[in-house]
Every structure is written in structure tokens, then in C-alpha cells.
Design an enzyme around this catalytic site. Structure first.
Site, mmCIF file in Angstrom:
data_model
loop_
_atom_site.group_PDB
_atom_site.id
_atom_site.type_symbol
_atom_site.label_atom_id
_atom_site.label_comp_id
_atom_site.label_asym_id
_atom_site.label_seq_id
_atom_site.Cartn_x
_atom_site.Cartn_y
_atom_site.Cartn_z
ATOM 1 N N SER A 242 42.495 45.320 40.674
ATOM 2 C CA SER A 242 43.002 44.443 39.627
ATOM 3 C C SER A 242 42.021 43.299 39.426
ATOM 4 O O SER A 242 41.144 43.055 40.262
ATOM 5 C CB SER A 242 44.385 43.914 40.032
ATOM 6 O OG SER A 242 44.932 43.082 39.032
ATOM 7 N N CYS A 243 42.162 42.585 38.303
ATOM 8 C CA CYS A 243 41.306 41.424 38.037
ATOM 9 C C CYS A 243 42.013 40.568 36.999
ATOM 10 O O CYS A 243 43.239 40.478 36.998
ATOM 11 C CB CYS A 243 39.919 41.860 37.585
ATOM 12 S SG CYS A 243 39.920 42.850 36.066
ATOM 13 N N GLY A 244 41.272 39.955 36.098
ATOM 14 C CA GLY A 244 41.896 39.152 35.062
ATOM 15 C C GLY A 244 42.427 39.982 33.912
ATOM 16 O O GLY A 244 43.537 39.774 33.439
ATOM 17 N N TRP A 271 45.857 40.675 35.766
ATOM 18 C CA TRP A 271 46.538 39.382 35.789
ATOM 19 C C TRP A 271 46.958 38.922 34.398
ATOM 20 O O TRP A 271 47.901 38.130 34.248
ATOM 21 C CB TRP A 271 45.671 38.327 36.471
ATOM 22 C CG TRP A 271 46.492 37.151 36.895
ATOM 23 C CD1 TRP A 271 46.527 35.914 36.316
ATOM 24 C CD2 TRP A 271 47.432 37.107 37.972
ATOM 25 N NE1 TRP A 271 47.435 35.105 36.967
ATOM 26 C CE2 TRP A 271 47.993 35.828 37.990
ATOM 27 C CE3 TRP A 271 47.845 38.044 38.920
ATOM 28 C CZ2 TRP A 271 48.956 35.438 38.916
ATOM 29 C CZ3 TRP A 271 48.794 37.658 39.859
ATOM 30 C CH2 TRP A 271 49.344 36.374 39.843
#
Length: 287
Positions: A242-244, A271
Site C-alpha cells: 500500500s502507499c498513498g 491511503w
């Protein structure tokens, strides 16, 4: 594929390797540069000013599910096939993807092609910045390839939905590797997008995207293993990345698959989705 060092990722090719194949019609080159506003770089303008000969530009905001409120969400297989087929790319080509700094946004497009059924897909080590620093050939001529048929065979198991992510967090079904900065992960830095809470998914581990490369070049396999171990990720168990907004999460995916890890998926909403909802649990701090 890189054939240079058994301790290097088989999904990453060197600038020497690519330069030797610029005239090979079976090698398709993609400029997949994309930047956050804070980086003050314009990917399209940079492509127009100088790109690797033969490279086509892959717009990560346009080749996306435009009906989604989230940024650059994965497009449907049909939409992806239409877009990349128009670029002259088929699923049987050897595809080399690059970005500006090196290992930054190219892995996302590498991942997209892979989950859509293309097998011979690689990331250029060092990116366009490294290519230009070496004095390698560039052009301003926009590539005009003949359209091809791209026959997508989508792998839905490579993508984690919001509903699945909620189960993962609640029941600890998988390890979560978060590619955002350590400050954003800990909730010490604000999110770059408005309306999002700070922090991370409970149980997630912080693996900032920059730890996998050095000056735009992907680290060797031994270093990748150490990086995961230091972050508390067990490579014998499942991982969700996952990330932004789903782009730099693919750097972790590239690292995992380079090490032969197969049980990994990417949370496409990342996110941008989790942090903007009022009903999701959020943890603060470095753990």
C-alpha cells in the site's frame, strides 16, 4: 533478463542493455513518469523535451478508471487494452518501462502490464535522469507506432479491494507493507491530499519507497532481503502493499517478486481510500 548479476532483480534492466536494443522492433519502451505537485516536475513537458528514442508516454492519470473518485485507479482490462494497443504494444512484446528518477513510478506500470497478462516487462535502472547523466541518446520526436492488439488476461488475485483490506486489517490475514514516508506513516507529517487523516492501518509496517533504491538504481537481492527483515516483514507469509494512491506500493511489489515472493497483492485504493473514510481504524506512531 539483465544477465549481468545473479544478485540483481530479473525484472530490472540496465541502461547498457536497453541502449543496445533501441533498434529492436520487439522491444517497446514506455515513459511512465508521474510526479507529486511538491516535486515541481512536469512529466509530459519532460517527455516532450527529451525522451528515449522510440518511447511512448504512458499517462497514469488518463489510463485509469475515470469513474473512480480516487486517483489513477486501475482501469478495466478492456480500457487498458485499448490504450496500450493504441501505443503499439501487444502482450507478447518485450516492454521496458522507465520514469524520471529511477525506481519511482515505473514499477506501477510494470505491475499493471504484468497483471494484465504481459510477461516480458521490465523496469529501467536509473531512469531517465540516469540515462541523460550518462550522455545516452535522446530525442524530441514523438513516437507514432502502428496500433497493435493487446489481449489482456487480467489477474484479479493481484489486487486487494477495500472490502478485502478491511478484513486483512481486522483479522490480520496478511502483512501490510506501507510505502509512504516514515513521517506520514507515523502521523507526524500531513497527507498531501486534502481530507485525509494521518497515520497508518493497524498492523502495517513502514517501508518507505526510497529504501529499495540508491540514486535511482534498484538494490541487489541481498539488500532487498535485509530491508524486508529490518521492517519486520516475513517473506514466507502473504503481503499486501500500500502507499498513498497505489503508485509507489508497486515498488514494494517489485522488490517482493524480485525475491521470488508470490503471495502478494497491491491495495489499489491505498491511503487515498483508507485515510479519507470516517469508518476505518487508523493507528498513529512508528509501530
Amino acid at each position: 533478463m539483465n544477465g549481468e548479476n545473479e544478485n540483481k532483480s530479473r525484472f530490472v534492466v540496465s541502461a547498457d542493455w536497453l541502449e543496445q536494443r533501441l533498434d529492436d522492433p520487439s522491444v517497446k519502451i514506455i515513459d511512465a513518469a508521474w510526479y507529486l505537485p511538491a516535486q515541481n516536475r512536469d512529466a509530459k513537458a519532460e517527455y516532450a523535451a527529451a525522451h528515449i528514442p522510440g518511447a511512448v508516454f504512458f499517462d497514469q492519470d488518463a489510463i485509469a478508471d475515470r469513474t473512480s473518485a480516487l486517483p489513477h485507479t486501475l482501469p478495466s482490462p478492456e480500457a487498458f487494452s485499448e490504450a496500450v494497443g493504441a501505443m503499439g504494444i501487444s502482450e507478447n512484446d518485450t516492454i521496458v518501462v522507465y520514469d524520471g528518477p529511477g525506481i519511482f513510478t515505473a514499477p506501477r506500470v510494470w505491475w499493471m502490464f504484468r497483471i494484465m497478462g504481459a510477461e516480458n516487462v521490465f523496469v529501467l535502472d536509473g531512469g531517465m535522469d540516469g540515462w541523460k547523466a550518462d550522455g545516452r541518446p535522446t530525442t524530441t520526436e514523438v513516437a507514432k507506432p502502428s496500433p497493435q492488439a493487446f489481449n489482456a488476461v487480467f489477474n484479479p488475485n493481484a489486487v486487494t479491494s477495500f472490502e478485502r483490506m478491511r478484513d486483512v486489517v481486522e483479522h490480520r490475514l496478511s502483512q501490510i507493507a506501507d510505502a509512504r514516508s516514515a513521517g506520514r506513516f507515523a502521523g507526524e507529517e500531513p497527507e498531501p491530499r486534502a481530507g485525509m487523516r494521518s497515520g497508518h492501518m493497524p498492523g502495517a509496517r513502514s517501508l518507505p519507497s526510497g529504501v529499495f533504491s540508491d540514486k535511482g538504481r534498484f538494490k541487489d537481492l541481498d539488500a532487498l532481503r535485509r530491508t524486508f527483515a529490518d521492517a519486520g516483514i516475513d517473506l514466507t507469509k502473504p503481503v499486501v502493499t500500500s502507499c498513498g494512491s497505489g503508485i509507489t506500493a508497486a515498488i514494494i511489489t517489485l522488490a517482493l517478486q524480485s525475491l521470488g515472493h508470490k503471495d502478494n497483492t497491491l491495495y489499489d485504493g491505498s491511503w487515498s481510500e483508507w485515510g479519507s473514510r470516517p469508518d476505518t481504524p487508523v493507528a498513529i506512531g512508528k509501530e
